[in-house]
Structure formats: structure tokens, C-alpha cells
Design an enzyme around this catalytic site. Structure first.
Site, PDB file in Angstrom:
ATOM      1  CG  ASP A  27      -2.197   1.080  -7.122  1.00 33.56           C
ATOM      2  OD1 ASP A  27      -1.835   2.258  -7.317  1.00 33.56           O
ATOM      3  OD2 ASP A  27      -3.397   0.747  -7.059  1.00 33.56           O
TER       4      ASP A  27
ATOM      5  CD  GLU B 293      -7.225   1.906  -5.339  1.00 33.53           C
ATOM      6  OE1 GLU B 293      -7.795   3.014  -5.144  1.00 33.53           O
ATOM      7  OE2 GLU B 293      -6.742   1.580  -6.432  1.00 33.53           O
TER       8      GLU B 293
ATOM      9  CG  HIS C 100     -11.689   2.531  -2.967  1.00 34.77           C
ATOM     10  ND1 HIS C 100     -12.671   2.133  -2.080  1.00 34.77           N
ATOM     11  CD2 HIS C 100     -11.143   3.663  -2.444  1.00 34.77           C
ATOM     12  CE1 HIS C 100     -12.717   2.983  -1.076  1.00 34.77           C
ATOM     13  NE2 HIS C 100     -11.817   3.927  -1.264  1.00 34.77           N
TER      14      HIS C 100
ATOM     15  CG  HIS D 201      -9.326   3.153 -10.032  1.00 33.65           C
ATOM     16  ND1 HIS D 201      -8.160   3.802 -10.340  1.00 33.65           N
ATOM     17  CD2 HIS D 201     -10.230   3.547 -10.961  1.00 33.65           C
ATOM     18  CE1 HIS D 201      -8.354   4.577 -11.398  1.00 33.65           C
ATOM     19  NE2 HIS D 201      -9.604   4.433 -11.783  1.00 33.65           N
TER      20      HIS D 201
ATOM     21  CG  ASP E 185      -5.274   0.079 -10.541  1.00 30.30           C
ATOM     22  OD1 ASP E 185      -6.020  -0.389 -11.424  1.00 30.30           O
ATOM     23  OD2 ASP E 185      -5.565   1.074  -9.871  1.00 30.30           O
TER      24      ASP E 185
END
Length: 247
Positions: free
Chosen positions: A7, A9, A58, A153, A158
Site C-alpha cells: 500500500d 500513501e 493520512h 489511513h 492498511d
């Protein structure tokens, strides 16, 4: 196949607007088990501010990221970690687009040049649950995955949630593989399957007289509706072969 749950960001939603990656997390999975001691988690200086909407998601400020390494400084470590693996990403086109942009700036090709394949769990979820919400949060709720620690997040949390969701999405595939393993031991009706699990003979239940009568009544009524073209009747009572034909 070595799998990597991945994942990222980013500073914003659109890579075409010059947005950059500011966090990457990756967890290694072998034989459907997370290898806890083999985790990659990197904060990256994106060399620009985050858009307001992304920052609200985030929470990684420009000040926090200002002393972190730039993507060029971590690219070798990242590519070494994912090399030859199958990447598992939720909404893969988003992350792949950003990774390709970062690699392209450094002349390192595309992410698919470095890994075996990419699996998009969002596409998998849409296929299994058409018309329903299939965000990571929604899937966690559907599969009863605890996401109480997910306030903002973050790439690492995640990944941890996605690992559990992926296992839940693919759990039935394991069952099918076990069910269709051929027997190799010749152990007879109550033998042992290739998975090593003892298997009892199947029990065949015969219908009662009342059930047979109800079935015949249903077929008779159906045969009247379709004017004698009921396929089930044709199977039960095949027409006799004409002379000279071979059945």
C-alpha cells in the site's frame, strides 16, 4: 509464489497533477502466512506539499516528511524487497500508477518489470460482491476484520488489514483445491485424500414413496405444459432405437 501485500500513501489523488508517494508499506506473505520479520515501511520526502484532502486522510505533514529520504534514495531497497513477487494491492491501478511515475522519473521502468504479477483485491471484491461497497473498510466489516486501530489511513495498518481481507476473499479457493486433489493412495471407499484428511463414504439417501409420487405428479404436470417435450421424461424413458441404428 512469494506474495507482497502493498500500500502507498500519496500527496493527492491524481498522479497527472504531479502528486508523489510519501509512504510505502509492504508485508511478505509465504504459504498464506505473514512473515512478521520481513516488513518494509518507509516514509518518503515527496518534495511537495500534500493536497488538503489527502492530508486529512493520512495526516503526514510536510514538516514531518521534510527530513525523510527521497524516493531515489529508497528505490533500490524497495525494488529488492518486491523483486519477483506477486503484489497484492487494493485498487491496484492507483498505486501502480504512482509507482510507475516514481520509477519513470529515475529511468527504472515500470513496477511490472520487477515483479511477477499484480493482483487487485478491489476487482476481486467487485466480482464476488457486485453492486456492494467494496472499500477496504467495507470489506473489513463484511469479513469481521477488526479495524478499530485505523483512525487515519496509514500504509502499514492498511497492509495488515488487506492481508486479512485477501485471505478471506481467497479462502474458498483453497477449499476447491483440496476438494479436487486426486487420491493417490488407493485406500478404497473410506480412503485418505491427497490432503491427508480421512474421507468417509458418501451416504446416498433414497426418496420415500410420497416423495416419488410428488415428483411424478410434478413431471406429469410439466409434460402437459410443454406438450410432451419434457426433457426429464425423455431421459427417464428414452425412445427405442430405430432398426439398423447403433446406440
Amino acid at each position: 509464489m512469494r506474495q507482497i501485500i502493498l500500500d502507498t500513501e500519496t500527496t493527492g489523488l491524481r498522479v497527472d497533477d504531479g502528486n508523489r508517494i510519501l509512504e510505502i508499506a509492504a508485508l511478505e506473505m509465504v504459504d498464506r502466512k505473514i512473515v512478521a520479520e520481513h516488513t518494509l515501511h518507509l516514509y518518503i520526502n515527496p518534495e511537495r506539499d500534500s493536497e488538503e484532502g489527502a492530508l486529512n486522510v493520512h495526516g503526514l505533514t510536510t514538516g514531518f516528511l521534510s527530513d525523510k529520504p527521497k524516493f531515489a534514495a529508497i528505490v533500490d531497497d524497495f525494488l529488492s524487497f518486491v523483486a519477483g513477487s506477486e503484489l497484492i494491492i487494493h485498487n491496484a491501478p492507483f498505486d501502480v500508477g504512482f509507482l510507475n511515475a516514481e520509477l519513470g522519473l529515475l529511468g527504472r521502468g515500470k513496477i511490472t518489470d520487477h515483479v511477477a504479477s499484480v493482483v487487485d483485491t478491489l476487482a476481486m471484491a467487485k466480482e464476488q460482491f457486485p453492486g456492494k461497497r467494496n472499500s477496504l473498510d467495507a470489506l473489513c466489516d463484511r469479513f469481521e476484520v477488526d479495524r478499530s486501530a485505523r483512525v487515519l489511513h496509514g500504509a502499514l495498518i492498511d497492509c495488515e488489514l488487506l492481508a486479512e481481507v485477501y485471505l478471506a476473499l481467497t479462502r474458498g479457493q483453497d477449499s476447491l483445491l483440496i476438494d479436487f486433489q486426486p487420491d493417490t493412495g488407493g485406500a478404497g471407499a473410506a480412503g485418505v485424500s491427497a490432503s491427508g484428511i480421512a474421507r468417509k463414504p458418501l451416504k446416498v439417501l433414497q426418496p420415500t414413496e410420497d416423495e416419488r409420487a410428488a415428483h411424478d405428479t410434478y413431471l406429469n404436470d410439466l409434460d402437459k405444459i410443454v406438450k410432451g417435450q419434457c426433457l426429464w421424461r425423455a431421459i427417464e424413458n428414452p425412445a427405442p432405437a430405430e432398426p439398423g441404428t447403433v446406440q
